[in-house]
Enzyme design. Structure first.
Site, PDB file in Angstrom:
ATOM      1  N   ASP A 677     -22.532  -8.979  34.000  1.00 16.30           N
ATOM      2  CA  ASP A 677     -23.865  -9.457  34.309  1.00 16.30           C
ATOM      3  C   ASP A 677     -23.884 -10.987  34.470  1.00 16.30           C
ATOM      4  OD1 ASP A 677     -26.622  -8.652  34.635  1.00 16.30           O
ATOM      5  OD2 ASP A 677     -26.980  -9.913  32.871  1.00 16.30           O
ATOM      6  N   LYS A 681     -24.478 -13.570  37.811  1.00 15.95           N
ATOM      7  CA  LYS A 681     -25.403 -14.718  37.845  1.00 15.95           C
ATOM      8  C   LYS A 681     -24.712 -15.986  38.332  1.00 15.95           C
ATOM      9  CE  LYS A 681     -28.333 -12.856  34.207  1.00 15.95           C
ATOM     10  NZ  LYS A 681     -28.678 -12.903  32.793  1.00 15.95           N
TER      11      LYS A 681
END
Ligand code: ADP
Ligand code: ASP
Ligand code: MG
Length: 814
Positions: A677, A681
């Site tokens: 995750d 980003k």
């Protein structure tokens, strides 16, 4: 002396006729009143329908006739409850005549323009008779005069031309005596010099009234209808339209010529030279001011006075290299159309003379093609020109205003706002007088175009946003609540009218074109139709509303896969879903390209740091010419939570479980704990800095145990957390021994990116990061030593929703 005209709706029911009578009675107290009436609303259409049915040998013409009959009898009876017998007798006699005529058409299988005029004349003959007799019944001094005995025309059936000399004399002779009587005249109908029934064209009752007003040189002509004046645009299509208080003859003519049905275009002509003002009034709301059409200097700061539209347009294009420089082509083209009695609504010609483009009514397209191709048969055979090209399914829209010529940039604004909303313009015409700018567009786009242009030129300070939200879980629900709560604030302070038009969860979806009532949206959604992603897209597309924004509040790949479709329809996309922007670089680039090409914003601020303005800041730095040297960041609220709570007194498994229970991790905690995750980003930040990069290019040194990395299921993974507690405790112990805090850090430096768990020493900006906070440090050309830092809550439903909200507002301010 007063001349008033009442339209179809005004005499469309007994209730409205009572209103008309009371207006007339009032006027009649102090003046001689001439009142022109239309047929009862909808009757002219029904008469024509019955005629067509009879001509086609369809027995249904009798049903249509019965509808017409019942409507009139019902009106007579309701208006005259006690003494309707004699009126009914006469009305029935007239209706018998109508029936015989229809039977005749049925028999001979033919409906000529001449018979058609005879047929439709029943509408006005009946309505005028009923109004006059009802008034007499009530003791009001009223008289009916058949205007066929006054208005003389040529034999151009269905749209006859007036012989003003004869007509004016008839009218002046008849109204010589100044009696205090109300004279009721049927509108629309007339008689030729040879004594045949003619009509003045659809909507022609307005014209009748203007002819009478001009012949008698009255002070003012009043047109009473079902709306409170001439509106800025068609009020049936644009809710925000409003009545124009004053308008010039020229402007009124242009607007009506280009479709503002409220006034029949030729109406202005007889009163114009005598400067008789036309006052448009509303029978259903007599106290409303209405619109005055006159020559008075109209002081208005607005360059655009109104916007109108005509549906069912066909575009004819005549082109070919053989036309260039050779005179006579246009003459022959126009002559042919004139012989076929085809009205040309607009003309454009390319300066190369290579093509001429004409807008005509769709119903005439077929005839026009046959006639034109026949006239140019030789040239077509010699390949000098192409057979005429006919396009249908089109509409004309027109901006009108005397003052437009004194303002620059009107057409620029017109076409850029249409373009922004994906309205394709097929042809453009602008008169040299610059009183109007006309565009031909697809019929399906008319409502959107009118609303867009109205917003642009008449509500310039407010912007309507139409929002379609998919995914109303935790974050989506907060977003809907924020929109609901801020509605008034947005309108009053930012001049933004935001409405949620579509809502969907994975099971159900609902739509409301005027905006979903957000006070009970959940109950409505439960009652909604079955949801599919494609179905949601199709509906959003078919509503075809300006400033449409699709908001993705899911984490679903299938939803992300649809962004391209939305953008191609010029529908903006706002997403907290990270999948699209962290997908394959080609896809990311494609979405960016589509966004530019279709003028549809693609915003995803919440992909990184929830509501923190990280991407926006980065975009502003890049746009202003700064160069990003490196980015260092802690971007995972979930990992922060885990490592802020994990120590030698707790168990790693328990902390991860707790993070899940409090909503800080994805349902599958591996997505957070594996670093994927965070990698997504930093990938998005790297790409927004201008670097081409894919997820595989990001170095990801996992802190998970060997077994944890290999686990197949979530349950297996949790098992490894228990079994490998010692591994995790060793990470903590090392950090403690070094007087450091464990933080999961993302880095982007010299075009390379990495994510890893790091021991952060005291004094470092990351050291004291609390709870689920995020921090980003931008080192740039302008911030080389002391970075620009953005810090704050980087997870949570409320802040994520407010980040989405901010993206939507950003689009409004675009
Ligand atoms: P009437 O039967 O009274 O002659 P019409 O139906 O011919 O009435 O004309 C009035 C209608 O014109 C309105 O109800 C409205 O739908 C339509 N219309 C179209 N454009 C405009 C406009 N710019 N302003 C007002 N009305 C308009
Ligand atoms: N009744 C005619 C029509 O519907 C004329 C009018 O209403 O003005 O066209
Ligand atoms: Mg009308």
């Amino acid at each position: 002396m007063k001349v008033l005209k009442f339209g179809g709706t005004s005499v469309g029911s007994s209730k409205n006729i009572n209103k008309v009578i009371s207006i007339l009675e009032n006027y009649g107290k102090s003046d001689t009143v001439i009142c022109v009436v239309s047929a009862v609303g909808g009757i002219t259409d029904k008469l024509l329908l019955a005629g067509k049915q009879a001509q086609n040998k369809e027995q249904a013409f009798l049903n249509t006739f019965n509808d017409i009959k019942e409507k009139h009898i019902d009106i007579v009876k309701t208006l005259n409850p006690e003494n309707s017998a004699s009126i009914l007798n006469e009305v029935e006699e007239k209706l018998n005549g109508l029936k015989s005529l229809l039977e005749g058409i049925f028999l001979i299988n033919e409906l000529s323009p001449k018979t058609s005029d005879k047929l439709v004349s029943y509408g006005e003959l009946l309505s005028s008779y009923i109004v006059a007799e009802t008034m007499k019944n009530r003791g009001i001094s009223a008289e009916r005069k058949n205007s066929q005995e006054l208005i003389v025309t040529n034999s151009n059936f269905t749209k006859a031309e007036v012989d003003y000399k004869a007509t004016n004399k008839n009218i002046q002779d008849y109204f010589k005596s100044d009696s205090k009587t109300v004279t009721i005249l049927p509108g629309f109908i007339s008689k030729s010099k040879t004594g045949e029934i003619t009509t003045l064209g659809r909507g022609g009752s307005d014209f009748t009234a203007a002819i009478v007003a001009a012949a008698l040189q009255v002070e003012q002509l009043e047109i009473w209808t079902d709306v409170s004046g001439m509106y800025t645009t068609n009020p049936k299509l644009v809710k925000q339209a409003y009545p124009i208080d004053k308008i010039s003859y020229q402007e009124a003519m242009e607007l009506s010529h280009f479709g503002a049905k409220v006034l029949y275009p030729p109406t202005v002509q007889p009163v114009l030279s005598l400067s008789i003002p036309i006052h448009i009034k509303n029978t259903l709301e007599p106290e409303a001011a209405g619109t005055i059409i006159s020559n008075d200097e109209v002081t208005s700061t607005k360059p655009v006075k109104g916007i109108s539209n005509i549906s069912n347009i066909a575009l004819l294009t005549l082109e070919g290299s053989g036309m260039v420089g050779i005179p006579g082509f246009s003459k022959r083209l126009f002559e042919t159309l004139s012989q076929e009695k085809i009205n040309i609504i607009m003309i454009t010609q390319a300066s190369s003379e290579h093509s001429i483009c004409l807008g005509i009514e769709e119903k005439d397209a077929e005839n026009a093609k046959v006639a034109i191709d026949a006239v140019f048969e030789n040239e077509i055979a010699l390949n000098k020109i192409e057979p005429i090209i006919v396009e249908t399914g089109l509409s004309i829209i027109a901006l009108v205003g005397d003052n437009m010529k004194n303002h620059q940039g009107i057409s620029g604004k017109m076409f850029s706002s249409l373009g922004k909303n994906n309205v394709n313009v097929r042809a453009i015409a602008q008169g040299a007088s610059e009183k109007n700018i006309t565009a031909v567009i697809a019929e399906k786009d008319v409502k959107k175009a009118l609303n867009t242009l109205h917003e642009q030129f008449f509500e310039s300070k407010t912007k309507q946003l139409n929002v379609f939200i998919t995914g109303v879980g935790n974050v989506g629900e907060r977003l809907v609540e924020q929109i609901h709560q801020q509605k008034k604030f947005l309108k009053d302070n930012l001049k933004i009218k935001m409405r949620v038009v579509g809502l969907s969860n994975s099971r159900k979806m609902i739509f409301a074109e005027e905006g979903i009532d957000l006070t009970n949206w959940k109950a409505q959604l439960e009652e909604g139709e079955a949801a599919t992603l494609q179905g949601f897209f199709e509906k959003t597309k078919s509503l075809n509303l300006r400033n449409s924004i699709f908001v993705d509040v899911t984490a679903n790949k299938n939803v992300a896969d649809l962004y391209a479709q939305y953008l191609r329809e010029s529908i903006g996309v706002v997403a907290c879903n990270k999948i699209a922007c962290s997908s394959d670089f080609e896809n990311y680039k494609l979405l960016k390209r589509l966004s530019l090409k279709y003028n549809a914003p693609l915003l995803f601020e919440t992909n990184v740091g929830a509501g923190l303005p990280i991407i926006d800041t980065l975009n502003n730095l890049v746009a202003s010419g700064d160069k990003i040297h490196s980015i260092q960041a802690v971007l995972s609220g979930s990992l922060n939570f885990v490592f802020n709570n994990f120590n030698d007194q707790t168990k790693f498994y328990d902390v991860v479980k707790q993070a899940g229970a409090e909503g800080y991790t994805e349902p599958d905690p591996r997505i957070d704990l594996s670093g994927v995750d965070v990698a997504r980003k930093i990938l998005i930040l790297a790409r927004e800095s201008g670097v081409e990069m894919n997820l595989e290019d990001i170095k990801n040194k996992s802190f998970l145990s060997e077994a944890g990395l290999k686990s197949d299921t979530v349950d297996d993974f949790y098992e490894t957390l228990i079994a490998d507690e010692a591994h995790y405790q060793s990470l903590y112990a090392s950090a403690k021994a070094n007087n450091c805090q464990l933080k999961y850090v993302a880095k982007f430096d010299q075009g390379k990116a990495s994510v890893s768990l790091q021991e952060i020493p005291e004094g470092h900006p990351f050291y004291n990061l609390e709870g689920s906070d995020n921090i980003v440090m931008f080192y740039t050309q302008r911030y080389p030593k002391n970075p620009m830092i953005i810090k704050g809550a980087g997870a949570g439903a409320d802040v994520t929703a407010s980040g989405l909200f901010a993206d939507i507002i950003r689009i409004a301010n675009d």
